[in-house]
Design a protein around this motif. Structure first.
Motif, PDB file in Angstrom:
ATOM      1  N   ASN A 141      40.095  52.376  63.026  1.00  0.00           N
ATOM      2  CA  ASN A 141      40.473  52.463  61.618  1.00  0.00           C
ATOM      3  C   ASN A 141      41.098  53.810  61.291  1.00  0.00           C
ATOM      4  N   GLU A 142      40.700  54.816  62.066  1.00  0.00           N
ATOM      5  CA  GLU A 142      41.285  56.135  61.839  1.00  0.00           C
ATOM      6  C   GLU A 142      42.656  56.263  62.496  1.00  0.00           C
ATOM      7  N   ASN A 143      42.803  55.648  63.651  1.00  0.00           N
ATOM      8  CA  ASN A 143      44.059  55.762  64.396  1.00  0.00           C
ATOM      9  C   ASN A 143      44.297  54.475  65.172  1.00  0.00           C
ATOM     10  N   PRO A 144      44.936  53.487  64.538  1.00  0.00           N
ATOM     11  CA  PRO A 144      45.034  52.164  65.155  1.00  0.00           C
ATOM     12  C   PRO A 144      46.090  52.074  66.254  1.00  0.00           C
ATOM     13  N   ILE A 145      45.776  52.667  67.399  1.00  0.00           N
ATOM     14  CA  ILE A 145      46.699  52.738  68.531  1.00  0.00           C
ATOM     15  C   ILE A 145      45.937  52.308  69.786  1.00  0.00           C
ATOM     16  N   ALA A 146      46.568  51.460  70.600  1.00  0.00           N
ATOM     17  CA  ALA A 146      45.913  50.992  71.826  1.00  0.00           C
ATOM     18  C   ALA A 146      45.754  52.129  72.825  1.00  0.00           C
ATOM     19  N   THR A 147      44.679  52.040  73.646  1.00  0.00           N
ATOM     20  CA  THR A 147      44.400  53.111  74.610  1.00  0.00           C
ATOM     21  C   THR A 147      44.486  52.630  76.060  1.00  0.00           C
ATOM     22  N   TYR A 148      44.763  51.353  76.256  1.00  0.00           N
ATOM     23  CA  TYR A 148      44.904  50.815  77.623  1.00  0.00           C
ATOM     24  C   TYR A 148      45.707  49.524  77.548  1.00  0.00           C
ATOM     25  N   ILE A 149      46.231  49.122  78.699  1.00  0.00           N
ATOM     26  CA  ILE A 149      47.003  47.879  78.784  1.00  0.00           C
ATOM     27  C   ILE A 149      46.300  46.938  79.753  1.00  0.00           C
ATOM     28  N   ARG A 150      45.745  45.848  79.222  1.00  0.00           N
ATOM     29  CA  ARG A 150      45.090  44.864  80.099  1.00  0.00           C
ATOM     30  C   ARG A 150      46.104  43.783  80.448  1.00  0.00           C
ATOM     31  N   LEU A 151      46.498  43.788  81.708  1.00  0.00           N
ATOM     32  CA  LEU A 151      47.506  42.877  82.213  1.00  0.00           C
ATOM     33  C   LEU A 151      46.852  41.551  82.592  1.00  0.00           C
ATOM     34  N   LEU A 152      47.278  40.454  81.947  1.00  0.00           N
ATOM     35  CA  LEU A 152      46.678  39.151  82.243  1.00  0.00           C
ATOM     36  C   LEU A 152      47.512  38.343  83.239  1.00  0.00           C
ATOM     37  N   GLY A 153      48.833  38.497  83.168  1.00  0.00           N
ATOM     38  CA  GLY A 153      49.658  37.720  84.090  1.00  0.00           C
ATOM     39  C   GLY A 153      51.104  38.178  84.057  1.00  0.00           C
ATOM     40  N   MET A 154      51.855  37.826  85.115  1.00  0.00           N
ATOM     41  CA  MET A 154      53.279  38.190  85.137  1.00  0.00           C
ATOM     42  C   MET A 154      54.056  37.294  86.098  1.00  0.00           C
ATOM     43  N   SER A 155      55.334  37.147  85.770  1.00  0.00           N
ATOM     44  CA  SER A 155      56.263  36.457  86.666  1.00  0.00           C
ATOM     45  C   SER A 155      56.808  37.482  87.656  1.00  0.00           C
ATOM     46  N   GLN A 156      57.658  37.027  88.576  1.00  0.00           N
ATOM     47  CA  GLN A 156      58.297  37.952  89.507  1.00  0.00           C
ATOM     48  C   GLN A 156      59.129  38.976  88.732  1.00  0.00           C
ATOM     49  N   LYS A 157      59.839  38.468  87.720  1.00  0.00           N
ATOM     50  CA  LYS A 157      60.662  39.348  86.900  1.00  0.00           C
ATOM     51  C   LYS A 157      59.792  40.359  86.145  1.00  0.00           C
TER      52      LYS A 157
ATOM     53  N   ILE B  64      29.705  39.681  63.640  1.00  0.00           N
ATOM     54  CA  ILE B  64      28.247  39.512  63.735  1.00  0.00           C
ATOM     55  C   ILE B  64      27.904  38.925  65.098  1.00  0.00           C
ATOM     56  N   LEU B  65      28.621  37.881  65.465  1.00  0.00           N
ATOM     57  CA  LEU B  65      28.370  37.180  66.724  1.00  0.00           C
ATOM     58  C   LEU B  65      28.538  38.112  67.927  1.00  0.00           C
ATOM     59  N   THR B  66      29.579  38.943  67.895  1.00  0.00           N
ATOM     60  CA  THR B  66      29.826  39.846  69.024  1.00  0.00           C
ATOM     61  C   THR B  66      29.077  41.169  68.860  1.00  0.00           C
ATOM     62  N   ASN B  67      28.363  41.313  67.751  1.00  0.00           N
ATOM     63  CA  ASN B  67      27.596  42.540  67.478  1.00  0.00           C
ATOM     64  C   ASN B  67      28.506  43.775  67.480  1.00  0.00           C
ATOM     65  N   THR B  68      29.610  43.693  66.746  1.00  0.00           N
ATOM     66  CA  THR B  68      30.561  44.800  66.669  1.00  0.00           C
ATOM     67  C   THR B  68      30.303  45.606  65.397  1.00  0.00           C
ATOM     68  N   THR B  69      29.998  46.884  65.592  1.00  0.00           N
ATOM     69  CA  THR B  69      29.583  47.699  64.451  1.00  0.00           C
ATOM     70  C   THR B  69      30.742  48.506  63.855  1.00  0.00           C
ATOM     71  N   LYS B  70      30.538  48.965  62.624  1.00  0.00           N
ATOM     72  CA  LYS B  70      31.503  49.849  61.965  1.00  0.00           C
ATOM     73  C   LYS B  70      31.774  51.079  62.819  1.00  0.00           C
ATOM     74  N   GLU B  71      30.695  51.619  63.358  1.00  0.00           N
ATOM     75  CA  GLU B  71      30.778  52.804  64.215  1.00  0.00           C
ATOM     76  C   GLU B  71      31.713  52.552  65.402  1.00  0.00           C
ATOM     77  N   GLN B  72      31.607  51.376  65.998  1.00  0.00           N
ATOM     78  CA  GLN B  72      32.417  51.072  67.180  1.00  0.00           C
ATOM     79  C   GLN B  72      33.902  50.923  66.851  1.00  0.00           C
ATOM     80  N   LEU B  73      34.226  50.517  65.605  1.00  0.00           N
ATOM     81  CA  LEU B  73      35.640  50.353  65.246  1.00  0.00           C
ATOM     82  C   LEU B  73      36.175  51.529  64.433  1.00  0.00           C
ATOM     83  N   LYS B  74      35.347  52.534  64.257  1.00  0.00           N
ATOM     84  CA  LYS B  74      35.785  53.718  63.510  1.00  0.00           C
ATOM     85  C   LYS B  74      37.051  54.344  64.106  1.00  0.00           C
ATOM     86  N   PRO B  75      37.105  54.544  65.428  1.00  0.00           N
ATOM     87  CA  PRO B  75      38.315  55.169  65.993  1.00  0.00           C
ATOM     88  C   PRO B  75      39.582  54.382  65.651  1.00  0.00           C
TER      89      PRO B  75
END
Lengths: 413, 413
Positions: A327-343, A314-325
């Motif tokens: 619920n149908e296929n729960p697979i990530a579509t991008y990788i958001r990189l937040l941080g990394m070491s040298q390794k 409710i707070l983020t205003n996230t609708t059923k329509e927006q999460l439909k994809p």
């Protein structure tokens, strides 16, 4: 190079996480550790104590090599979607293994449980529905259905929270035909055998947050349970922003949002079911705090977690329509990189050409529909700050590149 | 008994209003004065300085006999809908006359202007469209079209704000086939001839609000321009609530609302036209105050007032769908009674049986669709208060019966 994945919230990173991280490295002998970490809102339906950036620094300094964000579309969800999102990200990054904490502690038991439930799906679903009809919450009904079907000697006790997540991780690996192997580490305090992690140095994240939310914020009370890097980042976050995020900070926005929405509009929000939105509308006017509100709306049927998650949507205003994809296929579509070491950087360079998903190092210029939900979550998370701090933090959220940490010299680049 | 109506905002009630009220009584010789007053948000698209209850008390103590609320559906609207709503309410209450302030000051000129534009509707509309195409705002375009068609000797100068409202009042009386007669009083300072209302005792509501919004809030600076009853109610409102309402107090909510809405959702908000909502979404992230935001989004095409009204509709989440009935037929469907004197009470008893609309003395148990918009406006207006004050004020908003004032003994009942 071989990588192992862990699925985390680090809210905040504490000695228990440290133990799990070290055990994971020891057990899997991996060259690189990748953490999939929830962003601004967590699975229990709560805002993260401090920003994803502060939590990424805690993780890097404690020995994680790569931190990626579990998108909002998975992070604030029931175990099944949460697990599928996380597993799909670790698979996409070509992790060899994933290692999770569980009450059970034996991976074979998870494998046989997944197998068992697959073979008894119909009976299990019927029994679950029966318990739901009797008024039990969904988690309770599934757990009851399961224990009526199985014995616990060779199967996993699915009334335990970390076992449930573990079960869904293993099931997601099967369902996604991933080549990743799962490992598990026992999570009860009796399981902490390493001498650097005595019973006296482990406390739950809940009890740590309780101290941080108290008026006194006596950090000395909890210093023993936290790596010094966590203590430093907690202190500097508080100094800069003057708060640790909690639901009460968002109550004005939630109340405003509810009081200006029609029942019809609320019914479109994700997780609005069986008219639960009307219950929220009935009680919000008279609720003087988030705690008060939750106590007013709680029933046997709806768990606290379920209701908190609904409040986050409710707070983020996230609708059923927006999460439909999802619920149908729960697979990530991008990788958001937040941080990394040298390794971590070397590992990414090593596997980059074989990664099929786009890797986002900044948030600008990418307009994936699921990514827009991360945006709304971040904007909501930052909405409570006074100006001009809010505008500054919003700008940083758009423009911040992944944090880079030199783990040998212990400096940021 | 004969009643005269006035259409007001009283934000706050000042000596200019007092003059207009006394002139209205003198000119019309009515037994009873009825004020239709905007509620929580005003025609310029701003929150009212203080609550409708405080403003009702100011009006009653200054000699108004009945105060009714102009519903949100009319109050925060262009002049045509604003006027139609107000006139329909005064007609429903069987007012014999309505008396408005104007720059022109001659009622015959308003009558001939209405007649003239009715007879030249087609040319007027065409010319207006032409000016709109050239990039002028709607008010500017209509005013230019009008002056290209008429001379000002016998017609009204429609570039003046009070003349525009007056024109729409007279037109609404015609369009609604109301038996009410219109009267007008000159509103320029040169028109204040009464000796108790010297030039030194009149200041605009804008300059009065400016003092009240300043850090010092030096009430002595403005005491000369206000009846003592207004001063008392302003002071007691501030003491109780610790603020005078202004847009900046709502900026956090507006920014949150905008940053969690999709362009598609915003396009459903009333007054979203020609993609103006995208302009707001582009600039909100970087805006550090409401003033800053308005300066960023302003163009020649969209007046400040128009944009502020759009922001109010965003803030209250008022959709095109919800105001569709009003745009099709701008007529009030209920009478919300805010306060009355003894004489006002007698008048209502006198005409009650002939009033076709429901008279609401409390807000509970009435679920008219337009009334729900008043609710959302009130809830939004109160959303900025800390708890438990917010919950207390919300409860009062539901349960407060009309204020009753004994005008002879100068006491509330």
């Amino acid at each position: 190079m071989k990588a192992v994945g862990v699925i985390v919230e680090y809210n905040p990173f504490h000695n228990g996480h440290w133990y799990h991280l070290d055990e994971t490295k020891r057990k899997t002998n991996a060259d690189c550790t990748i953490a999939v970490m929830s962003g601004n809102f967590l699975q229990r339906g709560e805002p993260a104590l401090v920003s994803k950036w502060a939590r990424t620094r805690m993780a890097l300094e404690a020995g994680v090599d790569i931190v990626i964000e579990l998108p909002y579309a998975f992070a604030t969800q029931k175990a099944q979607n949460f697990a599928n999102g996380a597993i799909s990200l670790l698979s996409a990054l070509h992790c060899e293994k994933v290692c999770f904490g569980s009450e059970n502690g034996t991976i074979d038991n998870f494998e046989s449980t997944v197998e068992f439930l697959k073979n008894n799906q119909q009976t299990y679903d019927q029994t679950t529905r029966q318990y739901l009809k009797e008024g039990y919450s969904y988690p309770k009904a599934t757990s009851l259905a399961y224990s009526s079907l199985s014995n616990h000697d060779t199967y996993v006790d699915l009334s335990k929270p970390n076992n449930i997540l573990g079960y869904h991780y293993v099931k997601a690996i099967h369902d996604q035909n991933s080549s990743m192997k799962a490992e598990t580490i026992t999570r009860t305090s009796a399981g902490y055998h390493d001498e650097t992690f005595s019973h006296e140095s482990i406390a739950s994240a809940t009890s740590i947050r309780k101290t941080l939310f108290s008026a006194e914020k006596n950090i000395e009370e909890i210093r023993n349970y936290l790596p010094s890097s966590t203590v430093n980042w907690l202190l500097s976050y508080y100094e800069e922003n003057q708060l640790f995020h909690r639901w009460e900070d968002y109550f004005t926005l939630l109340k405003y949002k509810l009081l200006t929405s029609t029942p019809f509009e609320l019914a479109n929000i994700y997780e609005a079911e069986e008219g639960i939105e009307n219950r929220l509308l009935t009680y919000i006017s008279e609720a003087t705090s988030f705690q008060d509100f939750m106590e007013k709306i709680k029933t046997k049927r709806y768990t606290w977690t379920r209701l908190q998650r609904f409040c986050v949507h409710i707070l983020t205003n996230t609708t059923k329509e927006q999460l439909k994809p999802i619920n149908e296929n729960p697979i990530a579509t991008y990788i958001r990189l937040l941080g990394m070491s040298q390794k971590g950087q070397s590992y990414i360079n090593h596997v980059k050409k074989d990664i099929d998903l786009p890797i986002l190092s900044k948030a600008t210029g990418f307009s994936d529909e699921l990514f827009m939900l991360d945006w709304k979550a971040a904007r909501t998370y930052l909405a409570i700050f006074p100006e001009p701090l809010r505008t500054k933090l919003l700008r940083q959220e758009y423009a911040t590149p992944p944090i880079r940490f030199n783990e040998e010299q212990r400096v940021y680049l």
